[in-house]
Design a protein around this motif. Sequence first.
Motif, PDB file in Angstrom:
ATOM      1  N   LEU A 167      13.123  57.570  46.067  1.00 55.24           N
ATOM      2  CA  LEU A 167      11.787  57.433  46.673  1.00 55.24           C
ATOM      3  C   LEU A 167      10.685  58.264  45.998  1.00 55.24           C
ATOM      4  CD1 LEU A 167      13.572  55.997  48.912  1.00 55.24           C
ATOM      5  CD2 LEU A 167      11.607  56.435  50.375  1.00 55.24           C
ATOM      6  N   PRO A 168      10.940  59.555  45.730  1.00 53.82           N
ATOM      7  CA  PRO A 168       9.865  60.331  45.075  1.00 53.82           C
ATOM      8  C   PRO A 168       9.497  59.755  43.707  1.00 53.82           C
ATOM      9  CG  PRO A 168      11.588  61.771  45.926  1.00 53.82           C
ATOM     10  CD  PRO A 168      12.110  60.376  46.025  1.00 53.82           C
ATOM     11  N   LYS A 169      10.503  59.180  43.018  1.00 51.91           N
ATOM     12  CA  LYS A 169      10.234  58.580  41.700  1.00 51.91           C
ATOM     13  C   LYS A 169       9.225  57.452  41.780  1.00 51.91           C
ATOM     14  CE  LYS A 169      14.658  58.765  39.502  1.00 51.91           C
ATOM     15  NZ  LYS A 169      15.758  57.917  39.097  1.00 51.91           N
ATOM     16  N   ILE A 170       9.217  56.740  42.904  1.00 50.31           N
ATOM     17  CA  ILE A 170       8.284  55.625  43.026  1.00 50.31           C
ATOM     18  C   ILE A 170       7.122  55.964  43.977  1.00 50.31           C
ATOM     19  CG2 ILE A 170       9.925  53.843  42.301  1.00 50.31           C
ATOM     20  CD1 ILE A 170      10.363  53.150  45.238  1.00 50.31           C
ATOM     21  N   GLY A 171       6.946  57.265  44.212  1.00 52.57           N
ATOM     22  CA  GLY A 171       5.732  57.722  44.889  1.00 52.57           C
ATOM     23  C   GLY A 171       5.816  57.879  46.397  1.00 52.57           C
ATOM     24  N   THR A 216      26.254  59.848  50.367  1.00 52.77           N
ATOM     25  CA  THR A 216      25.915  59.138  49.116  1.00 52.77           C
ATOM     26  C   THR A 216      24.617  58.344  49.276  1.00 52.77           C
ATOM     27  OG1 THR A 216      27.470  57.452  49.847  1.00 52.77           O
ATOM     28  CG2 THR A 216      28.219  58.907  48.080  1.00 52.77           C
ATOM     29  N   LEU A 217      24.441  57.705  50.431  1.00 51.14           N
ATOM     30  CA  LEU A 217      23.213  56.915  50.641  1.00 51.14           C
ATOM     31  C   LEU A 217      22.004  57.848  50.731  1.00 51.14           C
ATOM     32  CD1 LEU A 217      24.384  54.232  53.228  1.00 51.14           C
ATOM     33  CD2 LEU A 217      23.926  53.907  50.794  1.00 51.14           C
ATOM     34  N   SER A 218      22.166  58.945  51.466  1.00 51.27           N
ATOM     35  CA  SER A 218      21.066  59.891  51.605  1.00 51.27           C
ATOM     36  C   SER A 218      20.648  60.413  50.234  1.00 51.27           C
ATOM     37  CB  SER A 218      21.485  61.046  52.524  1.00 51.27           C
ATOM     38  OG  SER A 218      20.436  61.974  52.626  1.00 51.27           O
ATOM     39  N   MET A 219      21.644  60.768  49.403  1.00 47.06           N
ATOM     40  CA  MET A 219      21.332  61.315  48.079  1.00 47.06           C
ATOM     41  C   MET A 219      20.615  60.279  47.214  1.00 47.06           C
ATOM     42  SD  MET A 219      22.234  64.339  48.467  1.00 47.06           S
ATOM     43  CE  MET A 219      21.679  64.870  46.878  1.00 47.06           C
ATOM     44  N   PRO A 273       8.970  60.888  52.039  1.00 47.55           N
ATOM     45  CA  PRO A 273       9.345  61.264  53.401  1.00 47.55           C
ATOM     46  C   PRO A 273      10.158  62.563  53.329  1.00 47.55           C
ATOM     47  CG  PRO A 273      10.809  59.536  52.619  1.00 47.55           C
ATOM     48  CD  PRO A 273       9.811  59.790  51.514  1.00 47.55           C
ATOM     49  N   GLN A 274      10.437  63.180  54.470  1.00 45.33           N
ATOM     50  CA  GLN A 274      11.368  64.316  54.463  1.00 45.33           C
ATOM     51  C   GLN A 274      12.748  63.781  54.804  1.00 45.33           C
ATOM     52  OE1 GLN A 274      10.407  68.170  55.881  1.00 45.33           O
ATOM     53  NE2 GLN A 274       8.278  67.602  56.283  1.00 45.33           N
ATOM     54  N   PHE A 275      13.722  64.099  53.935  1.00 47.84           N
ATOM     55  CA  PHE A 275      15.078  63.561  54.088  1.00 47.84           C
ATOM     56  C   PHE A 275      15.987  64.571  54.767  1.00 47.84           C
ATOM     57  CE2 PHE A 275      13.358  61.454  50.321  1.00 47.84           C
ATOM     58  CZ  PHE A 275      13.674  60.132  50.567  1.00 47.84           C
ATOM     59  N   PHE A 276      16.875  64.056  55.628  1.00 45.17           N
ATOM     60  CA  PHE A 276      17.870  64.905  56.276  1.00 45.17           C
ATOM     61  C   PHE A 276      19.206  64.192  56.250  1.00 45.17           C
ATOM     62  CE2 PHE A 276      13.740  65.893  57.861  1.00 45.17           C
ATOM     63  CZ  PHE A 276      13.715  67.283  57.925  1.00 45.17           C
ATOM     64  N   TYR A 333      14.161  51.939  52.192  1.00 47.65           N
ATOM     65  CA  TYR A 333      13.080  50.937  52.170  1.00 47.65           C
ATOM     66  C   TYR A 333      12.177  51.038  53.409  1.00 47.65           C
ATOM     67  CZ  TYR A 333      10.647  46.472  52.216  1.00 47.65           C
ATOM     68  OH  TYR A 333       9.679  45.512  52.280  1.00 47.65           O
ATOM     69  N   GLN A 334      12.795  51.084  54.598  1.00 45.56           N
ATOM     70  CA  GLN A 334      11.987  51.172  55.819  1.00 45.56           C
ATOM     71  C   GLN A 334      11.135  52.450  55.813  1.00 45.56           C
ATOM     72  OE1 GLN A 334      11.961  49.318  59.403  1.00 45.56           O
ATOM     73  NE2 GLN A 334      10.092  50.418  58.871  1.00 45.56           N
ATOM     74  N   ALA A 335      11.732  53.550  55.348  1.00 41.21           N
ATOM     75  CA  ALA A 335      10.978  54.808  55.272  1.00 41.21           C
ATOM     76  C   ALA A 335       9.774  54.642  54.347  1.00 41.21           C
ATOM     77  CB  ALA A 335      11.888  55.937  54.780  1.00 41.21           C
ATOM     78  N   ALA A 336       9.972  53.975  53.209  1.00 43.79           N
ATOM     79  CA  ALA A 336       8.875  53.768  52.255  1.00 43.79           C
ATOM     80  C   ALA A 336       7.762  52.927  52.886  1.00 43.79           C
ATOM     81  CB  ALA A 336       9.397  53.099  50.986  1.00 43.79           C
ATOM     82  N   VAL A 337       8.145  51.901  53.650  1.00 45.18           N
ATOM     83  CA  VAL A 337       7.139  51.049  54.310  1.00 45.18           C
ATOM     84  C   VAL A 337       6.306  51.897  55.282  1.00 45.18           C
ATOM     85  CG1 VAL A 337       6.865  49.149  55.991  1.00 45.18           C
ATOM     86  CG2 VAL A 337       8.367  48.855  53.994  1.00 45.18           C
ATOM     87  N   LEU A 338       6.966  52.788  56.030  1.00 38.31           N
ATOM     88  CA  LEU A 338       6.245  53.631  56.995  1.00 38.31           C
ATOM     89  C   LEU A 338       5.336  54.636  56.282  1.00 38.31           C
ATOM     90  CD1 LEU A 338       9.182  54.199  59.506  1.00 38.31           C
ATOM     91  CD2 LEU A 338       7.172  52.750  59.875  1.00 38.31           C
TER      92      LEU A 338
END
Length: 213
Positions: free
Chosen positions: A122-126, A113-116, A129-132, A93-98
């Motif tokens: 996120l990409p599904k809703i537009g 599991t959370l990262s996955m 970010p880059q995930f690591f 959520y915070q990443a999406a806000v940024l």
Amino acid sequence: MEDTYLHKGLRRKLVEELKNKGISDLRVLAAINKVPRHLFMESSFVNHAYKDKAFPIGSKQTISQPYTVAYQSELLQIESGDKVLEIGTGSGYQAAVLVEMGAKVFTIERHKTLSMSAQMLLPKIGYRPQFFYGDGFEGLPTYAPFDKIIVTAGAAEMPEKLISQLKTRGRMVIPLGPVDDQTMFLILKNEDGSIEKIEHGSFLFVPMLKGKV
Ligand code: SAH
């Protein structure tokens, strides 16, 4: 994946509540008004999505309280195009806000599991970010330096590697302290490389832990 008038109405109320609590950065408020927080929680908890409360997201972690997300985002003074490192993807959520605020976001999570699930959602809703998947204490030396760094877990000690990955004149926000009470710090890196630490009140986060799981 629905975002109805009801959800939009609840978001507007949440934004009013955040304004009343002292959040004034209009870009932060606009982003919170836009990002559908209910999609970051299990569907059975939709009624909780627009309360100003933290909420469980699995793996004993929480999606931060909207006020906390707004407060940290405001302290960062995000400019469009800023390169931002987030420690603790959690729900995303915070990443999406940024991202909504125009930042180029790099986000690290130590729970696979959370990262996955954030990488699925996120990409599904537009939001892209880059995930690591990894240990945020290490930062991302390959992508450094960053204009802004946001730590969304409570750290017992200052992660020095993150400070070294912050640009000159960069800003970092981090809750520091023992597990049951952290102080929000704004860290400023001056032109000569020296560091200023400014205290911004008491907060409660899940702990920042070493290694990945
Ligand atoms: N920003 C998230 C808040 C999640 S809570 C959101 O918007 O939902 C904090 C997250 O930090 C948890 O998911 C936790 O697993 C993660 N975390 C804790 N220590 C970490 C570390 N060393 N590196 C990366 N992530 C970490």
